[in-house]
Design a protein around this motif. Structure first.
Motif, PDB file in Angstrom:
ATOM      1  N   LEU A 134       1.783  -4.368  -6.218  1.00 56.25           N
ATOM      2  CA  LEU A 134       2.574  -4.784  -7.357  1.00 56.25           C
ATOM      3  C   LEU A 134       3.570  -5.843  -6.901  1.00 56.25           C
ATOM      4  O   LEU A 134       4.178  -5.711  -5.838  1.00 56.25           O
ATOM      5  N   VAL A 135       3.733  -6.896  -7.696  1.00 54.30           N
ATOM      6  CA  VAL A 135       4.594  -8.015  -7.328  1.00 54.30           C
ATOM      7  C   VAL A 135       5.575  -8.289  -8.464  1.00 54.30           C
ATOM      8  O   VAL A 135       5.164  -8.395  -9.627  1.00 54.30           O
ATOM      9  N   PHE A 136       6.874  -8.411  -8.122  1.00 54.90           N
ATOM     10  CA  PHE A 136       7.890  -8.778  -9.110  1.00 54.90           C
ATOM     11  C   PHE A 136       8.404 -10.169  -8.779  1.00 54.90           C
ATOM     12  O   PHE A 136       8.900 -10.406  -7.676  1.00 54.90           O
ATOM     13  N   ASN A 137       8.285 -11.099  -9.703  1.00 56.67           N
ATOM     14  CA  ASN A 137       8.675 -12.483  -9.416  1.00 56.67           C
ATOM     15  C   ASN A 137      10.085 -12.808  -9.904  1.00 56.67           C
ATOM     16  O   ASN A 137      10.473 -13.975  -9.963  1.00 56.67           O
ATOM     17  N   ARG A 196       9.014 -11.010 -14.342  1.00 56.57           N
ATOM     18  CA  ARG A 196       8.037 -10.045 -14.831  1.00 56.57           C
ATOM     19  C   ARG A 196       7.194  -9.520 -13.679  1.00 56.57           C
ATOM     20  O   ARG A 196       7.153 -10.092 -12.596  1.00 56.57           O
ATOM     21  N   TRP A 197       6.501  -8.415 -13.950  1.00 58.33           N
ATOM     22  CA  TRP A 197       5.659  -7.760 -12.949  1.00 58.33           C
ATOM     23  C   TRP A 197       4.211  -8.227 -13.034  1.00 58.33           C
ATOM     24  O   TRP A 197       3.671  -8.443 -14.101  1.00 58.33           O
ATOM     25  N   HIS A 198       3.630  -8.354 -11.864  1.00 54.34           N
ATOM     26  CA  HIS A 198       2.212  -8.656 -11.722  1.00 54.34           C
ATOM     27  C   HIS A 198       1.582  -7.594 -10.826  1.00 54.34           C
ATOM     28  O   HIS A 198       2.275  -6.884 -10.101  1.00 54.34           O
ATOM     29  N   VAL A 199       0.261  -7.500 -10.879  1.00 51.33           N
ATOM     30  CA  VAL A 199      -0.455  -6.690  -9.902  1.00 51.33           C
ATOM     31  C   VAL A 199      -1.551  -7.569  -9.312  1.00 51.33           C
ATOM     32  O   VAL A 199      -2.245  -8.295 -10.029  1.00 51.33           O
ATOM     33  N   ARG A 200      -1.653  -7.548  -8.007  1.00 53.69           N
ATOM     34  CA  ARG A 200      -2.697  -8.294  -7.309  1.00 53.69           C
ATOM     35  C   ARG A 200      -3.898  -7.371  -7.180  1.00 53.69           C
ATOM     36  O   ARG A 200      -3.786  -6.248  -6.667  1.00 53.69           O
ATOM     37  N   ALA A 201      -5.044  -7.823  -7.653  1.00 63.39           N
ATOM     38  CA  ALA A 201      -6.204  -6.932  -7.692  1.00 63.39           C
ATOM     39  C   ALA A 201      -7.507  -7.726  -7.664  1.00 63.39           C
ATOM     40  O   ALA A 201      -7.563  -8.888  -8.081  1.00 63.39           O
ATOM     41  N   VAL A 242      -0.721  -9.926 -15.220  1.00 67.40           N
ATOM     42  CA  VAL A 242       0.599  -9.610 -15.760  1.00 67.40           C
ATOM     43  C   VAL A 242       0.564  -8.185 -16.308  1.00 67.40           C
ATOM     44  O   VAL A 242      -0.221  -7.883 -17.216  1.00 67.40           O
ATOM     45  N   ILE A 243       1.404  -7.317 -15.776  1.00 67.15           N
ATOM     46  CA  ILE A 243       1.318  -5.900 -16.129  1.00 67.15           C
ATOM     47  C   ILE A 243       1.631  -5.650 -17.601  1.00 67.15           C
ATOM     48  O   ILE A 243       1.057  -4.756 -18.223  1.00 67.15           O
ATOM     49  N   SER A 244       2.508  -6.456 -18.194  1.00 62.30           N
ATOM     50  CA  SER A 244       2.838  -6.251 -19.602  1.00 62.30           C
ATOM     51  C   SER A 244       1.684  -6.612 -20.536  1.00 62.30           C
ATOM     52  O   SER A 244       1.744  -6.338 -21.735  1.00 62.30           O
TER      53      SER A 244
END
Length: 285
Positions: A163-166, A169-174, A186-188
């Motif tokens: 999980l990455v917070f910039n 907003r939050w992202h997940v690398r997958a 983008v997690i949202s």
């Protein structure tokens, strides 16, 4: 909301209990021990205190998880239940300033500007965290801006690893089964519920070449600014004041986020005034 008569250190521990339970879906005494440097006996005592006085059926022990998980009755009382609280905890758990912001104290003469909290589904985050921890795949709906959802709106199958917070907003690398590549999501934009899939071959973080590969660039004040302006910009951005530069080495997958977070004009736009492109990437001669 919580009782202000409770001691400050206990409020912090109860807050951690709620945040970890809500966003990771598995709370153990180790969380309190590691975060606050207390013994297992004290951590167990704190959890039991919370369960009896504040949980109201919101947490239950799961033997398969060997920890406590939230129920449908879970209602946080020592935090607001927003995703940024969990992300802030991950980002600053070892920083004293983070402990203060973690408590959300309002100090006279100060103000912190928070962007509106984006909707993030706790169930989706818990599933992503568990999948990343155990090397599992996740099946979930995702609203992508680059494609139009077909009528049947099929789910997306991804293999998350981080999980990455910039800062916004939050992202997940997958790994994305659909695109057969590692992507940032983008997690949202996930729409729950998300479900675990343990039938797929495991894809590891080590397989993500752009994550494993580091890149280096050098940030400098815009060369078209005056010398005085460049010195001011260098000081603002923690650059070396002799060379007016800041080397930056990060995983290749994260470079765009670092540049955006530091408000770097990249790529440079010749049609925009230099004053609004104060920090740029130094080009190789």
């Amino acid at each position: 909301m919580h009782n202000t008569d409770i001691k400050l250190d206990l409020q912090l521990r109860f807050r951690l209990i709620e945040i970890i339970a809500q966003w990771e879906g598995r709370l153990t005494t180790n969380h309190l021990c590691q975060a606050f440097g207390i013994g297992r006996q004290q951590a167990s005592k704190d959890i039991n205190h919370y369960l009896k006085a504040f949980a109201r059926g919101g947490l239950e022990y799961d033997r398969s998880l060997k920890g406590y998980k939230p129920t449908d009755q879970f209602r946080p009382q020592f935090c607001q239940g927003h995703a940024h609280e969990y992300l802030q905890l991950l980002d600053r758990h070892d920083d004293l300033g983070g402990v203060l912001s973690f408590l959300s104290l309002k100090l006279g003469g100060t103000e912190v500007l928070d962007v509106p909290s984006r909707h993030v589904d706790p169930q989706v985050v818990r599933t992503l965290v568990q999948a990343a921890r155990e090397g599992l795949a996740v099946e979930v709906h995702y609203d992508s801006l680059s494609s139009v959802a077909p009528a049947d709106d099929p789910t997306r199958l991804i293999h998350p690893h981080t999980l990455v917070f910039n800062g916004v907003r939050w992202h997940v690398r997958a790994w994305c089964e659909k695109n057969q590549a590692f992507r940032d999501f983008v997690i949202s934009r996930f729409r729950g519920p998300a479900s675990l899939d343990d039938s797929r071959p495991r894809i590891r973080k080590a397989d993500d070449r752009e994550w494993q590969q580091s890149v280096t660039c050098t940030l400098i004040p815009n060369p078209r600014l005056s010398q005085r302006q460049k010195e001011v910009i260098a000081r603002d951005n923690g650059m070396d004041l002799d060379t007016l530069s800041l080397p930056l080495t990060v995983p290749k997958a994260l470079l765009p986020y670092y540049l955006k977070r530091m408000d770097v004009a990249h790529p440079y736009n010749p049609l925009l005034e230099d004053f609004y492109q104060q920090v740029v990437v130094k080009t190789q001669a």
